[in-house]
Enzyme design. Structure first.
Site, PDB file in Angstrom:
ATOM      1  N   LYS A  39       0.980  -1.032  -0.193  1.00 26.01           N
ATOM      2  CA  LYS A  39       0.501  -0.242   0.050  1.00 26.01           C
ATOM      3  C   LYS A  39       0.495   1.212   0.036  1.00 26.01           C
ATOM      4  O   LYS A  39       0.738   2.410  -0.636  1.00 26.01           O
ATOM      5  CB  LYS A  39      -0.774   0.006   1.468  1.00 26.01           C
ATOM      6  CG  LYS A  39      -0.061   0.265   2.124  1.00 26.01           C
ATOM      7  CD  LYS A  39      -1.582  -0.122   3.939  1.00 26.01           C
ATOM      8  CE  LYS A  39      -0.340   0.293   5.175  1.00 26.01           C
ATOM      9  NZ  LYS A  39      -0.641  -0.514   5.688  1.00 26.01           N
ATOM     10  N   ARG A 134      -5.814   1.027  17.071  1.00 26.61           N
ATOM     11  CA  ARG A 134      -6.837   0.841  15.976  1.00 26.61           C
ATOM     12  C   ARG A 134      -8.048  -0.344  16.003  1.00 26.61           C
ATOM     13  O   ARG A 134      -8.043  -0.255  17.389  1.00 26.61           O
ATOM     14  CB  ARG A 134      -5.518   1.234  15.036  1.00 26.61           C
ATOM     15  CG  ARG A 134      -6.190   1.622  13.628  1.00 26.61           C
ATOM     16  CD  ARG A 134      -5.226   2.219  12.383  1.00 26.61           C
ATOM     17  NE  ARG A 134      -4.611   1.024  11.661  1.00 26.61           N
ATOM     18  CZ  ARG A 134      -3.678  -0.140  11.144  1.00 26.61           C
ATOM     19  NH1 ARG A 134      -3.449   1.840  10.590  1.00 26.61           N
ATOM     20  NH2 ARG A 134      -3.928  -0.601  10.639  1.00 26.61           N
TER      21      ARG A 134
END
Ligand SMILES: *Cc1c(COP(=O)(O)O)cnc(C)c1O
Length: 365
Positions: A39, A134
């Protein structure tokens, strides 16, 4: 002859290959499988291919589009979705990837349904939040219940293991103690389901120090690695690790100078707001030699995170399509048409590789 167009991103495949091979060797030496995370460079397929050729166990991305692009390019390595899936994408997750990270029961049920429809077995790694705040299960009981549900009730899913992510939001370090906590959780789950888990996935680049210091807890056997391979900067700059066995210049951003002129350093007139609605502050250093280069915020995000390769350049600011540099202290006489080179960091490379304005040039050596 075809004109060379700027701005350009030079991608050195030989240096990328070197970094991938070296990090994979480090993982191999510690009995750890590697998911190569793409990514960071927006899944540029020629770069993804280098991970595949090095024989990583998985190609990982947060974006299905990037994994699909890799498949279209002919990459055969199994794919891992490393961003917990959206409910709206579960059938594509099953279609495109072999394994995904998960932290929600409704999503797990939907994945199971999609896998059943496609007559596939989809693997999942349940995420545990160890304090970075997260993704991941927070309560141990909830994690164990989800593991039992996947194991016993969701027949089209295979519980491949558990994992965690550290250092992304909460800036929590992947210490040996934190990762031992993950192994302990895995062992509680193993006791509950009555078999060993295939994977204990101990994080991202922020967990690489455990291999460098040779203190990774036993049984952690999968890392998902991007930044530490493609840029290899954060562990060096932020943590002081010696990363000289890897190249920090796989990627080079080149931009063209479109104006060089001596101008005041303090704007002249009534200061209101800039093009982005901010009221910046300026230091008056008198008249300075300045250069404009033809790329801007839309290409890289925050100009202060660009890293000029040459000495004597100070980044002053930017608008959408211009970057303003103080070049008074450079030891060459910069001219319009000259090319300046910049190193990238994670914050800028994600934009640069997504910008349609930036031509990509591959070199090999
Ligand atoms: C981005 C990400 C990674 C890879 O992170 P790097 O710092 O680039 O190594 C691994 N796992 C998850 C869940 C991620 O979101």
């Amino acid at each position: 002859m075809k004109e060379e167009r700027y701005p350009r991103l030079i991608i050195n495949r030989a240096k990328l290959r070197h970094n991938i091979i070296e990090v994979k060797k480090l993982c191999d030496d510690h009995g750890i499988e590697m998911a190569g995370v793409i990514k960071g460079f927006n899944g540029i397929p020629q770069c993804t291919e280098e991970f595949a050729k090095a024989g990583v166990s998985y190609i990982g991305s947060s974006r299905l589009e990037q994994l699909q692009r890799a498949a279209d390019f002919g990459v055969k390595t199994p794919f891992m979705l490393i961003r917990i899936p959206m409910l709206s994408e579960v059938s594509q997750v099953v279609e495109i990837t072999d394994i995904s990270l998960a932290s929600d029961i409704e999503v797990l049920k939907a994945l199971d349904g999609a896998a059943g429809q496609q007559e596939k077995i989809h693997k999942v790694i349940l995420m545990a939040d160890l304090g970075d705040l997260r993704e991941g299960f927070w309560e141990e009981e909830e994690l164990i219940a989800a593991a039992l549900m996947v194991e016993n009730d969701l027949k089209n899913l295979e519980l491949a293991g558990i994992g965690t992510n550290l250092g992304c939001y909460g800036a929590i370090a992947a210490t040996p103690e934190k990762l031992r906590q993950l192994v302990d959780l895995a062992e509680v789950i193993e006791a509950a389901i009555g078999r060993r888990l295939k994977y204990i996935s101990g994080g991202a680049t922020s967990s690489l120090p455990r291999l460098l210091e040779d203190n990774m807890p036993e049984r952690v056997n999968l890392l998902r690695l991007g930044e530490g391979v493609i840029l290899a900067k954060d562990l060096m700059d932020l943590w002081g690790y010696d990363m000289s066995f890897l190249y920090q210049d796989v990627f080079t951003l080149q931009a063209e100078v479109v104006e060089v002129r001596v101008k005041p350093s303090y704007p002249v007139g009534e200061i209101v707001v800039d093009a982005f609605g901010h009221k910046p502050e300026y230091t008056d250093k008198g008249m300075r030699k300045k250069a404009l280069v033809a790329l801007g915020k839309v290409d890289y995000g925050n100009c202060f995170e660009l890293l000029p390769r040459e000495k004597g350049i100070e980044i002053l600011g930017a608008s959408s399509d211009h970057t303003i540099l103080d070049v008074e202290d450079m030891d060459r006489d910069l001219k319009v048409g000259d090319i300046l080179e910049f190193d990238l960091c994670y914050a800028t490379i994600v934009y640069v590789t997504s910008s349609e304005n930036i031509k990509r040039v591959f070199i090999d050596g």
